[in-house]
Design a protein around this motif. Structure first.
Motif, mmCIF file in Angstrom:
data_model
loop_
_atom_site.group_PDB
_atom_site.id
_atom_site.type_symbol
_atom_site.label_atom_id
_atom_site.label_comp_id
_atom_site.label_asym_id
_atom_site.label_seq_id
_atom_site.Cartn_x
_atom_site.Cartn_y
_atom_site.Cartn_z
ATOM 1 N N LYS A 283 0.813 -1.219 0.000
ATOM 2 C CA LYS A 283 0.000 0.000 0.000
ATOM 3 C C LYS A 283 0.846 1.267 0.000
ATOM 4 N N TYR A 284 2.047 1.192 -0.563
ATOM 5 C CA TYR A 284 2.931 2.360 -0.538
ATOM 6 C C TYR A 284 2.327 3.554 -1.290
ATOM 7 N N LYS A 285 1.554 3.276 -2.328
ATOM 8 C CA LYS A 285 0.926 4.384 -3.068
ATOM 9 C C LYS A 285 -0.096 5.114 -2.201
ATOM 10 N N ASP A 286 -0.791 4.382 -1.353
ATOM 11 C CA ASP A 286 -1.715 5.014 -0.410
ATOM 12 C C ASP A 286 -0.953 5.914 0.551
ATOM 13 N N ASP A 287 0.198 5.435 1.019
ATOM 14 C CA ASP A 287 1.017 6.236 1.926
ATOM 15 C C ASP A 287 1.469 7.531 1.263
ATOM 16 N N VAL A 288 1.909 7.438 0.024
ATOM 17 C CA VAL A 288 2.362 8.626 -0.696
ATOM 18 C C VAL A 288 1.199 9.597 -0.899
ATOM 19 N N GLN A 289 0.025 9.076 -1.157
ATOM 20 C CA GLN A 289 -1.129 9.944 -1.365
ATOM 21 C C GLN A 289 -1.499 10.713 -0.104
ATOM 22 N N ILE A 290 -1.465 10.040 1.058
ATOM 23 C CA ILE A 290 -1.803 10.772 2.282
ATOM 24 C C ILE A 290 -0.707 11.781 2.625
ATOM 25 N N MET A 291 0.531 11.497 2.220
ATOM 26 C CA MET A 291 1.594 12.494 2.387
ATOM 27 C C MET A 291 1.354 13.697 1.485
ATOM 28 N N LYS A 292 0.920 13.428 0.273
ATOM 29 C CA LYS A 292 0.612 14.517 -0.664
ATOM 30 C C LYS A 292 -0.502 15.392 -0.099
ATOM 31 N N ASN A 293 -1.526 14.759 0.479
ATOM 32 C CA ASN A 293 -2.626 15.505 1.089
ATOM 33 C C ASN A 293 -2.159 16.304 2.297
#
Length: 414
Positions: free
Chosen positions: A65-75
């Motif tokens: 789920k690394y892409k999910d992690d990056v997305q919440i960092m972007k947010n």
């Protein structure tokens, strides 16, 4: 700092606002795609070692789920992310001539995804998850580990250094030495506070220096990055400021925690004088022919001294110190404050304005609730809540995420 002392203002334009995690605490995928066992895999699988009898086999499932992690960092609007690499995922046998292609691919995808979202990776080489195979060959208690760590660092600089410009060799060696090899609470679970913790502090310092010199000699000119170490230290105050013994205890506490690793790298190149003299005296009283604290040769002192490009500090709380027994090797201490889960960023502002500190970045621990070592999942430090009962490991932002985002957007405090 109370409200009337609060300092408003902004940080430098290129200030790094980030969050942080560690591989074993979030990744999961403990035995997938060619990854070998780490000391934490073995430790957490041993009955009675973890408070809630859990492990990091899945954790936050960030391996998938690394892409999910990056997305919440972007947010969150962060511009940097401190992650650690799993040594056993990259080099399952500890040998750089036999890398794990799937492990390399995972970190390449993660790093590329971060950069695509304008988030700079800050990469820690070692956050306590030593490959079990290396531990069984002596691990940090053997001088051989210095060359193995250099080999591992060289592999990582070569594989990822074209995109990673901020490196940390070892995270909190003081914690790894004391809890992993002294008290046995952490992997590999060795309980030898009078010897092993000192032995591994020597090899960790030499391994850090070897990695720094490797980068400085072979990579700096073409990759233009920075390499250092991340040390932890609570602040210490005397319980009774008018008592000279309590004042001395506070100083000695700092010498035996922060100074243990900071003095060799940022100071003289050797362990603090207080540690050397005190442990040598205790060793003599015990009838030993030499100090339990290992000695560095003059060549090693020169090799370790100055191996840094920045000062990395992990800070959690303040302690009150008192001298209970002047013959104790480790002074007992009592917490002054409750543990601060998210150190107040206003302290950093004060350091810049009042003390003139050249502060370059702040990484909040942690992006996610995760496997908190011996505590398992009983303690949560994430600015995002993770539902560990949900197979999808749903992430939900806490109020602290909104506050942190506001500070980041403002690049300081109104």
């Amino acid at each position: 700092m109370d409200e009337k002392e609060a300092i408003s203002g902004h940080f430098r334009d290129d200030f790094l606002w980030g969050t942080a995690t560690a591989s074993y605490q979030i990744e999961g995928g403990w035995n997938e795609d060619g990854k070998s066992q780490s000391v934490w895999d073995k430790h957490a699988h041993t009955e009675g070692k973890i408070d809630d009898q859990t492990n990091g086999d899945i954790a936050c499932d960030s391996y998938h789920k690394y892409k999910d992690d990056v997305q919440i960092m972007k947010n969150l609007k962060v511009n940097s992310y401190r992650l650690s690499l799993s040594w056993s995922r990259l080099l399952p046998t500890g040998d750089s001539s036999a890398p794990n292609a799937a492990g390399v691919a995972y970190y390449n995808k993660l790093i590329d995804n971060l950069l695509e979202n304008n988030i700079k990776p800050c990469v820690t080489l070692y956050h306590w998850d030593l490959p079990q195979c290396l531990h069984e060959n002596g691990g940090w208690q053997s001088d051989d580990i210095v060359e193995k760590f250099k080999e591992y660092a060289n592999f990582c600089f070569n594989a990822f250094g074209d995109r990673v410009k901020l490196w940390i060799t070892i995270n909190e060696p003081h914690v790894n030495a004391t809890l992993g090899y002294g008290l046995g609470h952490h992997a590999p679970g060795i309980m030898d506070p009078m010897n092993a913790c000192y032995m591994v502090s020597r090899t960790m310092l030499l391994a850090h220096a070897a990695a720094w010199h490797e980068y400085d000699t072979n990579y700096r000119s073409k990759q233009n990055g920075m390499v250092s170490i991340s040390l932890n230290s609570d602040w210490a105050e005397p319980k009774d400021a008018s008592n000279p013994k309590d004042a001395a205890a506070a100083i000695e506490y700092l010498q035996c925690s922060l100074g243990w690793f900071a003095n060799p790298i940022f100071g003289s190149g050797d362990f603090p004088v207080y540690m050397r003299e005190h442990i040598a005296q205790k060793s003599k009283e015990e009838g030993l022919s030499k100090s339990r604290l290992p000695e560095f040769s003059e060549e090693e002192i020169k090799y370790i001294k100055g191996t840094y490009d920045f000062f990395g500090l992990n800070h959690y709380t303040t302690r009150l110190c008192e001298q209970l027994n002047e013959h104790n090797e480790m002074h007992k201490f009592h917490p002054d404050l409750d543990v601060i889960l998210l150190p107040d960023p206003t302290w950093d502002r004060a350091a810049v304005v009042q003390d003139g500190v050249d502060l370059r970045g702040y990484f909040a621990w942690s992006l996610l609730d995760n496997f908190e070592w011996k505590a398992g999942y009983t303690e949560r430090f994430g600015i995002h809540y993770v539902d560990f009962k949900d197979p999808e490991r749903k992430r939900t932002p806490r109020k602290s995420a909104a506050v942190f985002r506001e500070i980041i957007v403002e690049n300081g405090f109104k």
